[in-house]
Write an enzyme that holds these catalytic residues in place. Structure first.
Site, PDB file in Angstrom:
ATOM      1  N   THR A 147       0.815  -1.212   0.000  1.00 10.02           N
ATOM      2  CA  THR A 147       0.000   0.000   0.000  1.00 10.02           C
ATOM      3  C   THR A 147       0.850   1.264   0.000  1.00 10.02           C
ATOM      4  OG1 THR A 147      -1.512   1.306   1.370  1.00 10.02           O
ATOM      5  CG2 THR A 147      -0.133  -0.253   2.533  1.00 10.02           C
ATOM      6  N   TYR A 149      -1.526   0.170   9.975  1.00  7.50           N
ATOM      7  CA  TYR A 149      -1.823  -0.531   8.721  1.00  7.50           C
ATOM      8  C   TYR A 149      -0.613  -0.462   7.786  1.00  7.50           C
ATOM      9  CZ  TYR A 149      -3.641  -1.140   4.003  1.00  7.50           C
ATOM     10  OH  TYR A 149      -3.806  -1.524   2.694  1.00  7.50           O
TER      11      TYR A 149
END
Ligand code: UDP
Length: 327
Positions: A117, A141
């Site tokens: 990501t 995350y």
């Protein structure tokens, strides 16, 4: 036909990948614990229910199907939740991935494609991010995904497990044929929440933060259509099958849109107004995440064709009106 194990194949991106793999002549074996995915989304190949924390179950599924590659989409992916419960993110995303990677090595699987990501880059002053930008995640995350990237580097060095790492920017849209789409319970992502607000399923869209250092004060993101994204995965699979070296690719378009710009575009697509509430910033959100790389285009031959807001919101809107999973 060759099998590809799709970890997280019942989820949003994984289900689109299964469809693309099946169209390309592979058998996509979906491995999913259904914690956030939907059994109804498993339409394109066998379903093996299982958890990434259950190493014996992973071994069993790999021995049964003997995949030539693994595409690993299974992860928790909500920035806000990762700030509230970082342990959950390290356990699920890092320990789960380590199990899968170790199992791949033991099963002698050579090709591993990993969903990373842009959140691994964190908040940076430079306008655009390329694959060499420093990684300094500001939420758990992003940190958990960067940790898995590091595991893959170590496992390639030690065991020769080759990988393609894709750092996604903001994935949006749905299968234009309406077979699969985005459906999270609870939903936290901008476009589906906005569509809910448009058709009255919720009172309003909350805009998190209007005091960012951007032209209109709201966060800027680079949106990429889920079908373009999974096309890149097929190219990544061919790349590895051709014996090429491990690589990292950003998957974004280089165009940044603010939250307000996304809302404005939705009016054009749906002909409806979006009720809005403005609130303070959400913990962990970066001001701006925009890809500055054309490496996927030049090296992989990736050509995004549906990654414009009109197509992404339009496909999501059609799916939203017709395609929800029931459970
Ligand atoms: N966002 C928002 N309201 C919402 C959900 C998201 O204003 O209800 C904003 C969020 O702050 C971010 C952008 O929309 O700037 C995209 O958020 P999303 O959760 O869709 O993806 P993320 O960038 O966190 O992966």
């Amino acid at each position: 036909m060759d099998c590809v194990l799709v970890a997280g194949g019942a989820g949003y991106i994984g289900s689109h990948a299964c469809k693309a793999l099946s169209k390309a002549g592979y058998i996509p074996v979906c491995y999913d614990n259904l914690s956030t995915g939907w059994e109804e989304a498993v339409k394109f190949g066998p379903f093996e229910r299982g958890d990434l924390l259950d190493r014996a179950r992973i071994d069993e599924v790999l021995a049964k199907h003997k995949p030539i590659a693994i595409m690993h989409f299974a992860a928790l992916s909500q920035v806000g939740e990762s700030m509230d419960d970082p342990g959950l993110y390290w356990r699920t995303n890092v320990m789960g991935s380590l199990n899968l990677i170790e199992a791949a090595v033991e099963a002698d699987i050579k090709n591993f494609i990993f969903s990373s990501t842009c959140a691994t880059y964190g908040d940076q002053d430079n306008v655009v991010l390329d694959e060499n930008s420093v990684q300094q995640p500001i939420n758990a995350y992003g940190a958990s995904k960067r940790a898995v990237e590091n595991i893959l580097y170590d496992f390639e060095r030690r065991y020769g497990l080759r990988h393609v790492i894709f750092r996604y920017f903001n994935v949006a849209g749905a299968d234009p044929e309406g077979e699969v789409g985005e459906y999270h319970q609870p939903e936290t992502h901008l476009i589906p929440l906005m569509l809910d607000a448009i058709d009255g399923k919720r009172d309003a869209l909350t805009i998190f933060g209007t005091d960012y250092d951007t032209p209109d004060g709201t966060c800027i993101r680079d949106y990429v259509h889920v079908c373009d994204l999974v096309d890149a995965h097929l190219l990544g699979l061919n790349w590895l099958k051709d014996g090429k070296q491990s690589e990292v690719f950003n998957l974004g378009t280089g165009a940044g849109f603010s939250v307000r710009a996304v809302v404005d575009h939705s009016k054009d697509v749906t002909n409806k107004a979006v009720p809005i509430i403005e609130r303070t910033r959400r913990a962990g959100d970066c001001t701006q995440l925009v890809s500055g790389s054309t490496k996927a285009e030049s090296e992989l031959g990736w050509t995004p064709v549906r990654s414009n807001l009109k197509a992404m919101i339009g496909d999501a809107w059609r799916w939203h009106q017709t395609g929800h999973y029931s459970k």
